[in-house]
Design a protein around this motif. Structure first.
Motif, short mmCIF file in Angstrom:
data_model
loop_
_atom_site.label_atom_id
_atom_site.label_comp_id
_atom_site.label_asym_id
_atom_site.label_seq_id
_atom_site.Cartn_x
_atom_site.Cartn_y
_atom_site.Cartn_z
N ARG A 49 -2.23 49.40 -11.08
CA ARG A 49 -1.89 48.19 -10.52
C ARG A 49 -2.38 46.79 -11.12
O ARG A 49 -1.58 46.08 -11.15
N GLU A 50 -3.73 47.01 -10.93
CA GLU A 50 -4.16 45.68 -11.54
C GLU A 50 -3.84 45.27 -13.15
O GLU A 50 -3.96 44.39 -13.33
N ILE A 51 -3.86 46.31 -13.92
CA ILE A 51 -3.49 46.22 -15.07
C ILE A 51 -2.00 45.72 -15.30
O ILE A 51 -1.69 44.77 -15.99
N ASP A 52 -1.15 46.17 -14.50
CA ASP A 52 0.05 45.86 -14.39
C ASP A 52 0.21 44.21 -14.11
O ASP A 52 1.04 43.60 -14.50
N ASP A 53 -0.63 43.84 -13.28
CA ASP A 53 -0.66 42.61 -12.59
C ASP A 53 -1.37 41.42 -13.65
O ASP A 53 -1.41 40.59 -13.31
N LEU A 54 -1.97 41.82 -14.57
CA LEU A 54 -2.79 41.10 -15.57
C LEU A 54 -2.04 39.92 -16.12
O LEU A 54 -1.13 40.24 -16.44
N ILE A 55 -2.60 38.69 -15.98
CA ILE A 55 -1.93 37.60 -16.83
C ILE A 55 -2.77 36.95 -17.87
O ILE A 55 -4.05 37.17 -17.76
#
Length: 115
Positions: A49-55
């Motif tokens: 989830r964290e990787i998917d939310d990285l910007i």
């Protein structure tokens, strides 16, 4: 934002800590049932989830799929999984599957130190 390598190193450390917390060792035979309520599964899902939310810091745009894949590949490398063992799935992505047998296989590869 940290470099991809720094992110991967941190994520791999978190996975190793979760494995230890669950009592998984190089002698462990891990089944999907062992993973159902494990900290390892929860940590891998959290990392996904964290990787998917990285910007990207400057543009504020989400990371490209290719860059997400690079981070995940670097996590596998940090965990000691050479490319020849990576079979199109990995710990982070396998945690998102309902069938946890791929995740169990990947964890055994990490714990067994296969290189």
């Amino acid at each position: 934002m940290a470099t991809f390598q720094e992110l991967a190193r941190d994520y791999a450390k978190r996975i190793r800590e979760a494995l230890a917390s669950d009592g998984f060792t190089s002698r462990s035979r891990i089944s999907p049932q062992d993973l159902r309520h494990s900290r390892t599964l929860q940590e891998a899902k959290s990392i996904k989830r964290e990787i998917d939310d990285l910007i990207y810091t400057q543009s504020k745009n989400p990371l490209s799929d290719d860059d997400k894949r690079k981070i995940i590949e670097q996590i596998d490398e940090e965990l000691g999984l050479p490319r020849k063992i990576q079979k199109g799935y990995n710990i982070v992505e396998s945690a998102s599957n309902d069938d946890l047998s791929d995740l169990a296989d990947e964890i055994e590869n990490v714990l067994g130190g296969k290189k």
